[in-house]
Scaffold this motif. Sequence first.
Motif, mmCIF file in Angstrom:
data_model
loop_
_atom_site.group_PDB
_atom_site.id
_atom_site.type_symbol
_atom_site.label_atom_id
_atom_site.label_comp_id
_atom_site.label_asym_id
_atom_site.label_seq_id
_atom_site.Cartn_x
_atom_site.Cartn_y
_atom_site.Cartn_z
ATOM 1 N N HIS A 202 0.823 -1.201 0.000
ATOM 2 C CA HIS A 202 0.000 0.000 0.000
ATOM 3 C C HIS A 202 0.863 1.260 0.000
ATOM 4 N N ARG A 203 0.475 2.235 -0.821
ATOM 5 C CA ARG A 203 1.020 3.593 -0.760
ATOM 6 C C ARG A 203 -0.149 4.560 -0.821
ATOM 7 N N ASP A 204 -0.039 5.623 -0.042
ATOM 8 C CA ASP A 204 -1.106 6.615 -0.043
ATOM 9 C C ASP A 204 -1.045 7.510 -1.278
ATOM 10 N N TYR A 205 0.188 7.874 -1.659
ATOM 11 C CA TYR A 205 0.366 8.782 -2.801
ATOM 12 C C TYR A 205 1.493 8.300 -3.701
ATOM 13 N N PHE A 206 1.221 8.261 -4.995
ATOM 14 C CA PHE A 206 2.243 8.089 -6.021
ATOM 15 C C PHE A 206 2.406 9.453 -6.694
ATOM 16 N N VAL A 207 3.591 10.033 -6.588
ATOM 17 C CA VAL A 207 3.807 11.382 -7.114
ATOM 18 C C VAL A 207 4.884 11.337 -8.189
ATOM 19 N N PHE A 208 4.523 11.768 -9.407
ATOM 20 C CA PHE A 208 5.447 11.740 -10.536
ATOM 21 C C PHE A 208 5.381 13.049 -11.319
ATOM 22 N N GLY A 209 6.380 13.234 -12.165
ATOM 23 C CA GLY A 209 6.380 14.287 -13.163
ATOM 24 C C GLY A 209 6.344 13.634 -14.535
ATOM 25 N N HIS A 210 7.168 14.153 -15.456
ATOM 26 C CA HIS A 210 7.406 13.553 -16.779
ATOM 27 C C HIS A 210 6.228 13.687 -17.736
ATOM 28 N N ARG A 211 5.024 13.555 -17.241
ATOM 29 C CA ARG A 211 3.840 13.491 -18.103
ATOM 30 C C ARG A 211 3.438 14.859 -18.650
ATOM 31 N N HIS A 212 3.870 15.938 -17.957
ATOM 32 C CA HIS A 212 3.570 17.319 -18.369
ATOM 33 C C HIS A 212 2.089 17.662 -18.309
ATOM 34 N N LEU A 213 1.312 16.879 -17.605
ATOM 35 C CA LEU A 213 -0.128 17.117 -17.510
ATOM 36 C C LEU A 213 -0.549 16.965 -16.056
ATOM 37 N N PRO A 214 -1.078 18.018 -15.425
ATOM 38 C CA PRO A 214 -1.517 17.889 -14.031
ATOM 39 C C PRO A 214 -2.652 16.873 -13.923
ATOM 40 N N LEU A 215 -2.461 15.881 -13.062
ATOM 41 C CA LEU A 215 -3.457 14.816 -12.924
ATOM 42 C C LEU A 215 -3.593 14.406 -11.464
ATOM 43 N N GLU A 216 -4.804 14.158 -11.046
ATOM 44 C CA GLU A 216 -5.098 13.550 -9.744
ATOM 45 C C GLU A 216 -6.087 12.426 -9.992
ATOM 46 N N ILE A 217 -5.661 11.196 -9.779
ATOM 47 C CA ILE A 217 -6.500 10.040 -10.091
ATOM 48 C C ILE A 217 -6.536 9.109 -8.891
ATOM 49 N N ALA A 218 -7.738 8.795 -8.424
ATOM 50 C CA ALA A 218 -7.901 7.839 -7.332
ATOM 51 C C ALA A 218 -7.654 6.432 -7.863
ATOM 52 N N LEU A 219 -6.720 5.735 -7.232
ATOM 53 C CA LEU A 219 -6.399 4.367 -7.632
ATOM 54 C C LEU A 219 -7.297 3.369 -6.906
ATOM 55 N N ASN A 220 -7.657 3.705 -5.685
ATOM 56 C CA ASN A 220 -8.655 2.973 -4.905
ATOM 57 C C ASN A 220 -9.152 3.932 -3.821
ATOM 58 N N ASP A 221 -9.773 3.425 -2.797
ATOM 59 C CA ASP A 221 -10.360 4.301 -1.777
ATOM 60 C C ASP A 221 -9.307 5.025 -0.946
ATOM 61 N N THR A 222 -8.081 4.530 -0.924
ATOM 62 C CA THR A 222 -7.066 5.113 -0.032
ATOM 63 C C THR A 222 -5.777 5.510 -0.735
ATOM 64 N N SER A 223 -5.674 5.303 -2.034
ATOM 65 C CA SER A 223 -4.448 5.619 -2.762
ATOM 66 C C SER A 223 -4.746 6.535 -3.944
ATOM 67 N N LYS A 224 -3.809 7.438 -4.214
ATOM 68 C CA LYS A 224 -4.013 8.404 -5.284
ATOM 69 C C LYS A 224 -2.732 8.560 -6.103
ATOM 70 N N TYR A 225 -2.917 8.695 -7.417
ATOM 71 C CA TYR A 225 -1.815 9.015 -8.330
ATOM 72 C C TYR A 225 -1.857 10.503 -8.626
ATOM 73 N N ILE A 226 -0.701 11.165 -8.454
ATOM 74 C CA ILE A 226 -0.578 12.592 -8.719
ATOM 75 C C ILE A 226 0.478 12.807 -9.796
ATOM 76 N N ASN A 227 0.135 13.549 -10.847
ATOM 77 C CA ASN A 227 1.172 14.030 -11.749
ATOM 78 C C ASN A 227 1.240 15.542 -11.619
ATOM 79 N N LEU A 228 2.450 16.057 -11.459
ATOM 80 C CA LEU A 228 2.646 17.456 -11.093
ATOM 81 C C LEU A 228 2.483 18.437 -12.250
ATOM 82 N N GLY A 229 2.352 17.954 -13.478
ATOM 83 C CA GLY A 229 2.266 18.877 -14.609
ATOM 84 C C GLY A 229 3.630 19.427 -14.973
#
Length: 252
Positions: A202-229
């Motif tokens: 389990h991880r609460d937050y996956f935080v990445f760049g590279h994608r160049h697009l700000p994104l916040e996506i729930a992976l399940n009820d307790t984990s979220k993927y963040i792309n910083l834009g």
Amino acid sequence: MQIPEGKKIYFASDNHLGAPSREASLPREKKFVAWLDEIKTDAAVIFLLGDLFDFWMEYKKVIPKGFTRTLGKLAELSDSGIPIHYFVGNHDLWMNGYFEEELNIPVYLEPKEFIINNKAFFIGHGDGLGPGDKGFKRMKKIFTNPFCKWLFRWLHPDIGVRIAQYLSVKNKLISGKEDITFLGEDKEWLVQYCKRKLQDKHRDYFVFGHRHLPLEIALNDTSKYINLGDWISYFTYGVFDGTNFELKTYKK
């Protein structure tokens, strides 16, 4: 890692300073430095997730010309006691000790996990992860090969840096329309990568760049993927106050 009361943790990625030219990127650099100067009042830690420069190559005695404002501000913040963590991106693969020795900033070549206020963060630049993109993965193996790096260093810096800057600016990450279009969860390869990682731990937050697009996506009820834009089109950054993670836009 515990955040002191009244402090926050900040995240930013993908400035690509120097692209498409040093002159053209100067206003973006000044804006980024202004942001760093603003957050220093309550920053407990700063995470920079790669591609700060559109190209960065360290010879034994030479580093690329320019970026004095950024490097000076990072030195100031580091000297003041604010920890800064840097994750190498695909445009600044060839770091070789300068940040550690001159700025006291640790540099990571792979994603790394941090526990912050009892929340598990999995942090990295994001390149070469997940399914697909086999061409880039092969290219990265060449660029990170010690023998290839040794050969490149035999070029005079004026020649080597000019060649690398030309190739870097032509890279699709700066100009490709596919990099500013949300593909859907099923086709977002970093989303798929995060979901696979969750099967192991389990991880609460996956935080990445590279994608160049700000994104916040729930992976399940307790984990979220963040792309910083990025700091090219969006000027977005992440803030964690100890309880919540939020994507914000720097508008000054």
